[in-house]
Design an enzyme around this catalytic site. Structure first.
Site, mmCIF file in Angstrom:
data_model
loop_
_atom_site.group_PDB
_atom_site.id
_atom_site.type_symbol
_atom_site.label_atom_id
_atom_site.label_comp_id
_atom_site.label_asym_id
_atom_site.label_seq_id
_atom_site.Cartn_x
_atom_site.Cartn_y
_atom_site.Cartn_z
ATOM 1 N N GLN A 84 0.819 -1.205 0.000
ATOM 2 C CA GLN A 84 0.000 0.000 0.000
ATOM 3 C C GLN A 84 0.858 1.262 0.000
ATOM 4 O OE1 GLN A 84 -2.583 0.617 3.394
ATOM 5 N NE2 GLN A 84 -3.932 2.009 2.292
ATOM 6 N N ASP A 217 9.075 -21.034 6.831
ATOM 7 C CA ASP A 217 8.837 -19.603 7.001
ATOM 8 C C ASP A 217 7.341 -19.386 7.187
ATOM 9 O OD1 ASP A 217 8.517 -16.881 6.837
ATOM 10 O OD2 ASP A 217 9.303 -16.680 4.800
ATOM 11 N N ASP A 262 8.716 -11.379 1.058
ATOM 12 C CA ASP A 262 10.104 -11.554 0.599
ATOM 13 C C ASP A 262 10.639 -10.272 -0.021
ATOM 14 O OD1 ASP A 262 10.269 -14.202 1.361
ATOM 15 O OD2 ASP A 262 9.809 -14.999 -0.618
ATOM 16 N N ASP A 276 18.242 -12.232 -4.376
ATOM 17 C CA ASP A 276 18.546 -11.476 -3.167
ATOM 18 C C ASP A 276 17.672 -10.225 -3.149
ATOM 19 O OD1 ASP A 276 19.535 -9.994 -1.098
ATOM 20 O OD2 ASP A 276 21.602 -9.939 -1.796
#
Length: 293
Positions: A84, A217, A262, A276
């Site tokens: 957002q 995760d 991520d 990365d």
């Protein structure tokens, strides 16, 4: 090799829903601010309401852009907004283009979120579940703001939810169309009113069992669960935002193998191999530098 991300204008990293700069040792843009500074960039993270409308958060951003400009003596700002935060960045650039050198959307719901559509339909206005959800979410946002040192910020979870639906973002886009593609899945103009527009995002790929260490995760598992509520972009989303919904300006790439969290390096540096997320920001700062921004 020493990286050179010494942009002409400072960089603002703008958080999205339920965002903050840091709580204790937990930084939302994990390792990103530090990496950019090590490469020579001046980087700031403004504090915005964790839950509220795009316009109110955009006004908060404009006020802090003025503070950064006054404090640094810079003429403009490069704004990078996650989720957002991209809509707040777009609003700021549309309202004050002379103060913004570039807007970069990272996993931004620039055409709305199908997940927000689902939640909006599930929480029928003026029914008890909506009131309960609104109270809990707003209290959580107030708690985050207190822990992050900004308890004075207003919070409104329903305003935030409404602001992220495809219908509401469509209305927002009618008012602030800068950088938007003319066709679904296309790219938009990079340069509008003196402001350059860019975007990048990721998608979930394969199945959870293919994720290796990322299987453990919890944020990734949550994104996988949310992904089930997408229909238009069922196979092309990051758990919260669809791939093509994220497109704005020059699309650097919209199918990185990264979920929604991520892209701000939340746990990604610990468990994910290959892309990365931190380097994507440094690369982009170098890109901005090469453009004279």
């Amino acid at each position: 090799m020493q990286r050179n991300a010494t942009t002409q204008y400072p960089i603002l990293l703008v958080h999205g829903l339920f965002g903050f700069e840091s709580i204790g040792n937990i930084a939302l843009f994990h390792g990103i601010k530090q990496a950019l500074r090590q490469a020579g960039a001046r980087v700031f993270i403004p504090y915005l309401s964790a839950t509220h409308s795009n316009e109110l958060r955009g006004e908060q951003l404009l006020a802090q852009i003025d503070r950064v400009l006054a404090g640094t003596g810079a003429a403009k700002i490069n704004v990078i907004g996650h989720s957002q935060g991209a809509l707040a960045a777009r609003y700021a650039a549309a309202m004050q283009p002379k103060k913004v050198a570039s807007v970069t959307s990272v996993s931004g719901p620039n055409h709305g979120s199908e997940l927000a559509d689902y939640l909006r339909k599930a929480l029928i206005p003026d029914r008890l579940p909506e009131h309960v959800a609104a109270t809990v979410a707003t209290l959580f946002a107030e708690f985050l703001s207190l822990l992050s040192g900004h308890p004075q910020l207003p919070q409104n979870a329903i305003a935030a939810l409404n602001a992220l639906t495809t219908e509401s973002v469509g209305t927002f886009n009618d008012k602030y169309p800068q950088g938007l593609p003319n066709t679904w899945g296309g790219t938009g103009k990079e340069l509008v009113n003196g402001v350059r527009y860019f975007s990048w995002s990721g998608i979930l790929k394969g199945s959870l069992v293919d994720e290796g260490p990322n299987l453990f995760d919890p944020l990734h598992s949550l994104c996988r669960a949310f992904s089930r509520y997408f229909t238009t972009e069922a196979e092309e989303n990051d758990g919260l935002v669809g791939r093509y919904s994220s497109h704005l300006g020059t699309v650097i790439r919209s199918d990185y193998p990264l979920d929604h969290m991520d892209t701000i390096n939340q746990t990604a540096g610990l468990v994910r191999k290959g892309v990365d997320p931190v380097d994507l920001y440094v690369q982009h700062a170098e890109r901005l530098r090469n453009l004279g921004l």
